[in-house]
Motif scaffolding. Sequence first.
Motif, PDB file in Angstrom:
ATOM      1  N   UNK A 182       0.807  -1.142   0.139  1.00 36.45           N
ATOM      2  CA  UNK A 182       0.148  -0.065  -0.037  1.00 36.45           C
ATOM      3  C   UNK A 182       0.837   1.326  -0.071  1.00 36.45           C
ATOM      4  N   UNK A 183       1.811   1.243   0.874  1.00 35.82           N
ATOM      5  CA  UNK A 183       2.799   2.348   1.040  1.00 35.82           C
ATOM      6  C   UNK A 183       3.466   2.674  -0.575  1.00 35.82           C
ATOM      7  N   UNK A 184       4.024   1.643  -0.955  1.00 35.10           N
ATOM      8  CA  UNK A 184       4.509   1.574  -2.502  1.00 35.10           C
ATOM      9  C   UNK A 184       3.706   1.936  -3.610  1.00 35.10           C
ATOM     10  N   UNK A 185       2.458   1.354  -3.473  1.00 38.34           N
ATOM     11  CA  UNK A 185       1.353   1.913  -4.683  1.00 38.34           C
ATOM     12  C   UNK A 185       1.079   3.198  -4.381  1.00 38.34           C
ATOM     13  N   UNK A 230       8.952   5.212  -2.447  1.00 36.67           N
ATOM     14  CA  UNK A 230       9.165   4.512  -1.403  1.00 36.67           C
ATOM     15  C   UNK A 230       9.914   3.134  -1.635  1.00 36.67           C
ATOM     16  N   UNK A 231       9.821   2.398  -2.699  1.00 39.92           N
ATOM     17  CA  UNK A 231      10.302   1.077  -2.872  1.00 39.92           C
ATOM     18  C   UNK A 231      11.595   0.869  -2.749  1.00 39.92           C
ATOM     19  N   UNK A 232      12.236   1.910  -3.331  1.00 40.84           N
ATOM     20  CA  UNK A 232      13.898   1.848  -3.121  1.00 40.84           C
ATOM     21  C   UNK A 232      14.249   1.792  -1.720  1.00 40.84           C
ATOM     22  N   UNK A 233      13.685   3.036  -0.788  1.00 41.27           N
ATOM     23  CA  UNK A 233      14.108   2.991   0.477  1.00 41.27           C
ATOM     24  C   UNK A 233      13.760   1.759   1.338  1.00 41.27           C
ATOM     25  N   UNK A 234      12.496   1.178   0.959  1.00 45.56           N
ATOM     26  CA  UNK A 234      12.053   0.033   1.720  1.00 45.56           C
ATOM     27  C   UNK A 234      13.069  -1.263   1.420  1.00 45.56           C
ATOM     28  N   UNK A 235      13.273  -1.360   0.021  1.00 49.45           N
ATOM     29  CA  UNK A 235      14.132  -2.348  -0.221  1.00 49.45           C
ATOM     30  C   UNK A 235      15.483  -2.403   0.214  1.00 49.45           C
ATOM     31  N   UNK A 236      15.905  -1.105   0.619  1.00 51.45           N
ATOM     32  CA  UNK A 236      17.199  -0.856   1.228  1.00 51.45           C
ATOM     33  C   UNK A 236      17.454  -1.322   2.698  1.00 51.45           C
ATOM     34  N   UNK A 267      11.617   5.696  10.530  1.00 53.79           N
ATOM     35  CA  UNK A 267      12.814   6.398  10.763  1.00 53.79           C
ATOM     36  C   UNK A 267      13.511   6.659   9.277  1.00 53.79           C
ATOM     37  N   UNK A 268      13.471   5.466   8.416  1.00 53.21           N
ATOM     38  CA  UNK A 268      14.029   5.679   7.167  1.00 53.21           C
ATOM     39  C   UNK A 268      13.348   6.529   6.150  1.00 53.21           C
ATOM     40  N   UNK A 269      11.959   6.608   6.244  1.00 50.43           N
ATOM     41  CA  UNK A 269      11.420   7.581   5.528  1.00 50.43           C
ATOM     42  C   UNK A 269      11.589   9.161   5.841  1.00 50.43           C
ATOM     43  N   UNK A 270      11.805   9.163   7.115  1.00 47.23           N
ATOM     44  CA  UNK A 270      11.979  10.618   7.709  1.00 47.23           C
ATOM     45  C   UNK A 270      13.197  10.951   8.159  1.00 47.23           C
ATOM     46  N   UNK A 271      14.228  10.131   7.736  1.00 47.11           N
ATOM     47  CA  UNK A 271      15.664  10.273   8.206  1.00 47.11           C
ATOM     48  C   UNK A 271      16.188  11.578   7.995  1.00 47.11           C
ATOM     49  N   UNK A 272      15.961  12.248   6.914  1.00 49.90           N
ATOM     50  CA  UNK A 272      16.655  13.418   6.580  1.00 49.90           C
ATOM     51  C   UNK A 272      15.321  14.583   6.336  1.00 49.90           C
ATOM     52  N   UNK A 273      14.379  14.418   6.932  1.00 47.15           N
ATOM     53  CA  UNK A 273      13.242  15.398   6.746  1.00 47.15           C
ATOM     54  C   UNK A 273      12.920  16.060   8.130  1.00 47.15           C
TER      55      UNK A 273
END
Length: 510
Positions: A344-347, A352-358, A388-394
Motif C-alpha cells: 500500500x505504501x509503494x502503491x 518508497x520502494x527503493x527506500x524499503x528495499x534498502x 525513521x528511514x522515510x523521515x531520516x533527513x526530513x
Amino acid sequence: MYQVLIVDDEPMIREGLCSLIPWHQYGFRVQGTAKNGKEALQLYQRLKPDVIIVDIRMPEMGGLELIHTIRETDSTIRFIILTGHADFTYAKEALVHRVDGYLLKPLDEEELIPLLKQIQVDLRQRNTLTELLEEDFQLKKDRFITQALTRSNTLSKDQFYEQCELYGLSAKSYRIMLFQVQQSKELTEKELKQLERTLPNGFVFTNPKVGVVLLDEATDWERQLTSFVQAKEGYGAIGEAVTDPFTLIQSYSNALDLLSYTFLFKESTCLTNDHLNINDIEKKDEELNLEDYVKKLSIMITLGLVTSCRDLIQDLTDDLIDRRYQPMSVQKTMIHFYSMVVNKLVLHDPKKLTLIESLPFNPSIIYEQSHIYEVAKIMTNRVIELIHLIYSESKTSTVEKMMELIDKQFAENLRLEGIAELLNYNAAYLGKVFREQTGEYFNTYLDKSRIKYGKIYLEQGYKVYEVSEKVGYKDVDYFHRKFKKYVGISPRAFQKQQILLQNLKQSNIQ
C-alpha cells in the motif's frame, strides 16, 4: 545406616552399649535410649527404628510387653533381648514374638556382633526386596494411569475401579496437569517425583507426557507446580475437572489442547480454560478484518506516528489472541499484514520502494519465534525502522505530513477527526492549523486532490464511475457534483474536451 533403640532401666548398661560397640562399622547408628518400655514405645512411634535392644524386667512396662505391643502393628522390626534372667519361660515367649537374639548380662561383645551382622544382611535383603516391590508397584501404577489417559486398557468398569482403589486413585474429582519446560523429560520427572514424596493428593506420570494427576482440590500441589513452572520459565496446563476416573482422558485431552495455545501467552504461565474464555464468543468465528489494520497502519507510517503504530500492532496482536489463532496462522497473518502494508505504501508512492528495499527483512525470522509477543515486537521494530528511514533527513511538519498523506492516499476514507485522534490533537484545532498553513479547509484540500487525480484518470480513458471509485468517491453523483464545482464542467464533458484537444494536437503534428 540402620537405626537402633536401646531400652534398659540401668543407665550404665545403656551408656555402655552406646560406647562398647563400633556401631558405624557394622552399618548401625544408635538413634536413642529409653529407661523403660513405656518411654521406649513413645520413642518407637516417633523414631521408627530398625532394631530395638531391650531388657526384660523394667518398671512401668517390661520388655516382653513392649515387644508384644509393637508386634501387633509392626512385623518387620528386629528385637534383641538383653537380660540378667536365664529363664526358659522368658526365652519361650521371646521366640513366639520372633526375637533375633536372647543375650545374658553381662554382655559379651563377641555374642552381639554376629547378631548385628546377620540382622544387617537381612535388612539389606528386605530393603532390596521392598525397593523391587515398590518399583514394580510404581511401574504397574504408571502403566495403569497411562492406559486410563489413552483408553488403551481392556478392563471392565468394575475392574478399572478396583485398580483405582489399589493404586490410591479414588477421589471426588480429578484433574490432569501437563508441563512444557526447557529441560529433559527425565529431569522433569525426577523433580516432580520429589514433590510427590512430600505432598498428598497427587500422582506423577510420564506417559504419554510428563504430568500429574491431581486428586480433589490439591491446593498444595497447585501452588508448588505453579512455582515449578515459573522457575523453569515454561508452561503448565490444567485440564477440566472430572468426577469419574474412567473419564480422565477428558481432562488429559483438555490439558493437551491448552498446551497448544502457549504461543499466545507469556512464559511462566499455568494455562486453564479461563485463559481461553473471551468476552465476545462470536469474535472467534468472525473473519479478521486485516485490511482495516493495513489501511490504518499505512496512514500512521505516512504520518510518522511511532506510538500509534506500536499501539495498533498491539491491538492486532490482542485480536489474534482473542481469536485463538494457532502459531502458524499467527505467523502467516503477520507476514501477510506486513506485505500488504508495504504494498500500500509503494502503491501510493513508488519512490518508497527503493527506500524499503534498502532495509533487508527476512520473513523466516517470524517463524523462529516461540510466542506471539516476540512476533509483535519484531513487527513493531520493523515499522519504526521504516518510519525513521522515510523521515531520516526530513523535518517535515505535521501539516506537511497531512498534505503528503492526502496526496498519496486520497482514495482512502480520510477524515480530519480520525487523523486528529491519531495525532492526539483536538480536531477543531488541527483543522485551524491546517487552514492557516495551506489556505484551505482540510476537506476542500482533500476534494481538490481527488479532483486533480480524477482529471488524470479521465484523460487516461477511464469511465466516469471507475474514476469516481479510484479517487475515493463511492457515490458517482457526488463525484459529478464535486468535479463540476471545482472544474466548471461535468466529468464526461471534461473527458470529451480532452479527447478533442488531443485530436487537435494530433492534426497539428501531422
